[in-house]
Write a protein that holds these residues in place. Structure first.
Motif, PDB file in Angstrom:
ATOM      1  N   ASP A 157      -7.716  -5.958  -4.970  1.00 29.39           N
ATOM      2  CA  ASP A 157      -6.311  -6.375  -4.941  1.00 29.39           C
ATOM      3  C   ASP A 157      -5.364  -5.198  -5.117  1.00 29.39           C
ATOM      4  O   ASP A 157      -4.212  -5.251  -4.692  1.00 29.39           O
ATOM      5  CB  ASP A 157      -6.058  -7.418  -6.042  1.00 29.39           C
ATOM      6  N   ARG A 179      -2.147  -0.967  -0.904  1.00 31.00           N
ATOM      7  CA  ARG A 179      -1.900  -1.448  -2.274  1.00 31.00           C
ATOM      8  C   ARG A 179      -2.455  -0.408  -3.248  1.00 31.00           C
ATOM      9  O   ARG A 179      -3.501  -0.627  -3.865  1.00 31.00           O
ATOM     10  CB  ARG A 179      -2.570  -2.802  -2.497  1.00 31.00           C
ATOM     11  N   GLU A 361       1.538  -6.449 -12.332  1.00 28.80           N
ATOM     12  CA  GLU A 361       1.815  -6.694 -10.918  1.00 28.80           C
ATOM     13  C   GLU A 361       0.722  -7.556 -10.286  1.00 28.80           C
ATOM     14  O   GLU A 361       1.015  -8.467  -9.496  1.00 28.80           O
ATOM     15  CB  GLU A 361       1.932  -5.366 -10.186  1.00 28.80           C
ATOM     16  N   LEU A 362      -0.525  -7.298 -10.638  1.00 28.42           N
ATOM     17  CA  LEU A 362      -1.619  -8.107 -10.113  1.00 28.42           C
ATOM     18  C   LEU A 362      -1.517  -9.557 -10.581  1.00 28.42           C
ATOM     19  O   LEU A 362      -1.725 -10.494  -9.796  1.00 28.42           O
ATOM     20  CB  LEU A 362      -2.956  -7.510 -10.549  1.00 28.42           C
ATOM     21  N   LYS A 365       1.387 -11.339  -8.770  1.00 26.21           N
ATOM     22  CA  LYS A 365       1.043 -11.682  -7.396  1.00 26.21           C
ATOM     23  C   LYS A 365       0.070 -12.861  -7.365  1.00 26.21           C
ATOM     24  O   LYS A 365       0.207 -13.778  -6.526  1.00 26.21           O
ATOM     25  CB  LYS A 365       0.431 -10.481  -6.701  1.00 26.21           C
ATOM     26  N   ALA A 368       1.959 -16.016  -8.023  1.00 26.79           N
ATOM     27  CA  ALA A 368       2.830 -16.405  -6.921  1.00 26.79           C
ATOM     28  C   ALA A 368       2.062 -17.029  -5.763  1.00 26.79           C
ATOM     29  O   ALA A 368       2.618 -17.840  -5.003  1.00 26.79           O
ATOM     30  CB  ALA A 368       3.618 -15.195  -6.422  1.00 26.79           C
ATOM     31  N   THR A 369       0.800 -16.646  -5.617  1.00 24.29           N
ATOM     32  CA  THR A 369       0.007 -17.148  -4.492  1.00 24.29           C
ATOM     33  C   THR A 369      -0.948 -18.265  -4.882  1.00 24.29           C
ATOM     34  O   THR A 369      -1.706 -18.760  -4.051  1.00 24.29           O
ATOM     35  CB  THR A 369      -0.803 -16.002  -3.870  1.00 24.29           C
TER      36      THR A 369
END
Length: 372
Positions: A157, A179, A361-362, A365, A368-369
């Motif tokens: 990721d 990334r 940040e991981l 994300k 959010a998904t």
């Protein structure tokens, strides 16, 4: 500590490591810093088991648990069967521990179907090592390894490396890494300090590793005005010792003893051909040593303006450089001061903060998904 907001800070991290080289020291320093902000680390160690000193150091870190399995590491000969078993073992550990982040210090494991987001940290790789040491691409026998690295980088990721030079090497040898980020390694400055300096040149690292290039330093040691001492293992991966001829071998020293050697030494010599970051130069710099380093991109990136650089293949220049420094104590002292000042840019605190930002940040994300 850290820029990551509390809701995005993980409570537990599953981290892979080995006890062969610097990854062990990196993992423990990071776990120590994470513990200070309430993040527990589960360390999954593969390869040879940590020795008594390493195990004792790990046991002192609050919230750190250690699991070991003697599977071959991905760069070892014929590792395929062990890597398959290691994958099952790691997936079982994740199922049992339920970490918020999986932090892979390597590549192959980053391709596993973990539930948690995966940070893949590239500390080194065989393809870039081979190119730096041998001046040519690795032979076809390493194609399987290269494919495993490529798969891990592609499926992780996020990818991180301790220098831009190492990140560039990964992109050059494998693929574009959209990334990705640089998170410099770090050390706790309180563990290292200058002591009364002596006319000593110190080197530290795996003597058998041509990337460290300690053999060249040993070859010229008899021509230098100061004694050369070397800390590190003589035993190569084949089990055969690589003896020193002109230097005094100190063996593999516990961290506190090595810190005292750094403190007393005036010059730290590291004419490396390949060094993605280099914890030993950092520890020496924190101890006020003048740095004589191999002129390679990663070491220039970290130490330009605070060290003397030498061509890793130019023995005569190494002798001239060392002799000139030994004849100029004021220059040695000034270089030691400059190195120590620069070393405070690479602290454990900065490393932990950068890593926590990556974790946050991981997690953001992933949230959010996530499917409602």
């Amino acid at each position: 500590m850290g820029h990551a907001s509390a809701p995005l800070r993980p409570s537990r991290v599953l981290m892979t490591a080995d006890a062969v080289g610097g990854v062990w020291d990196y993992a423990l320093e990071l776990a120590r810093g994470l513990a200070r902000v309430g993040v527990s680390t589960s360390l999954a160690v593969m390869g040879p088991p940590p020795d008594a000193a390493r195990a004792a150091a790990a046991a002192k870190i609050e919230g750190l648990t250690l699991d070991h399995a003697p599977f071959k590491l991905e760069w070892m000969a014929d590792p395929e069967e062990d890597l398959h078993k290691a994958g099952d073992w790691l997936l079982d550990l994740e199922k049992r521990l339920r970490p918020d982040i999986v932090h892979v210090n390597g590549y192959a494991a980053a391709a596993l179907p973990f539930r948690a987001p995966v940070l893949c940290v590239g500390h080194s790789c065989v393809m870039s090592w081979w190119r730096a040491v041998h001046g040519e691409n690795a032979p076809k026998s390493w194609d399987g390894y290269a494919q495993r690295v490529s798969d891990g980088l592609r499926l992780a990721d996020m990818v991180a490396a301790p220098t831009q030079a190492m990140l560039d090497a990964l992109e050059r040898h494998y693929q574009h890494l959209p990334r990705s980020r640089v998170i410099p390694n770090g050390r706790d400055p309180q563990q290292y300090r200058p002591l009364p300096k002596q006319p000593i040149i110190l080197a530290a690292g795996r003597v058998w590793d041509k990337a460290k290039n300690i053999g060249m330093l040993d070859a010229v040691a008899g021509a230098l005005p100061w004694s050369v001492f070397v800390a590190g293992s003589l035993d190569g991966p084949d089990g055969q010792p690589k003896p020193l001829r002109h230097s005094r071998h100190l063996g593999h020293l516990p961290a506190d003893q090595l810190a005292r050697w750094f403190g007393r030494s005036s010059i730290f010599a590291h004419p490396a051909r390949y060094e993605p970051f280099g914890l030993a130069p950092l520890e020496a710099a924190l101890s006020g040593c003048a740095l004589v380093l191999g002129d390679i991109p990663s070491l220039r990136e970290l130490w330009d303006g605070a060290a003397v650089f030498v061509d890793p293949d130019d023995r005569a220049n190494l002798v001239r450089t060392m002799t000139a420094l030994a004849d100029n104590p004021a220059r040695v002292k000034a270089l030691g001061t400059a190195a120590r000042r620069r070393a405070h840019d690479y602290t454990a605190l900065r490393m932990v903060r950068g890593t926590l930002d990556a974790y946050a940040e991981l997690r953001a994300k992933a949230a959010a998904t996530a499917i409602p």
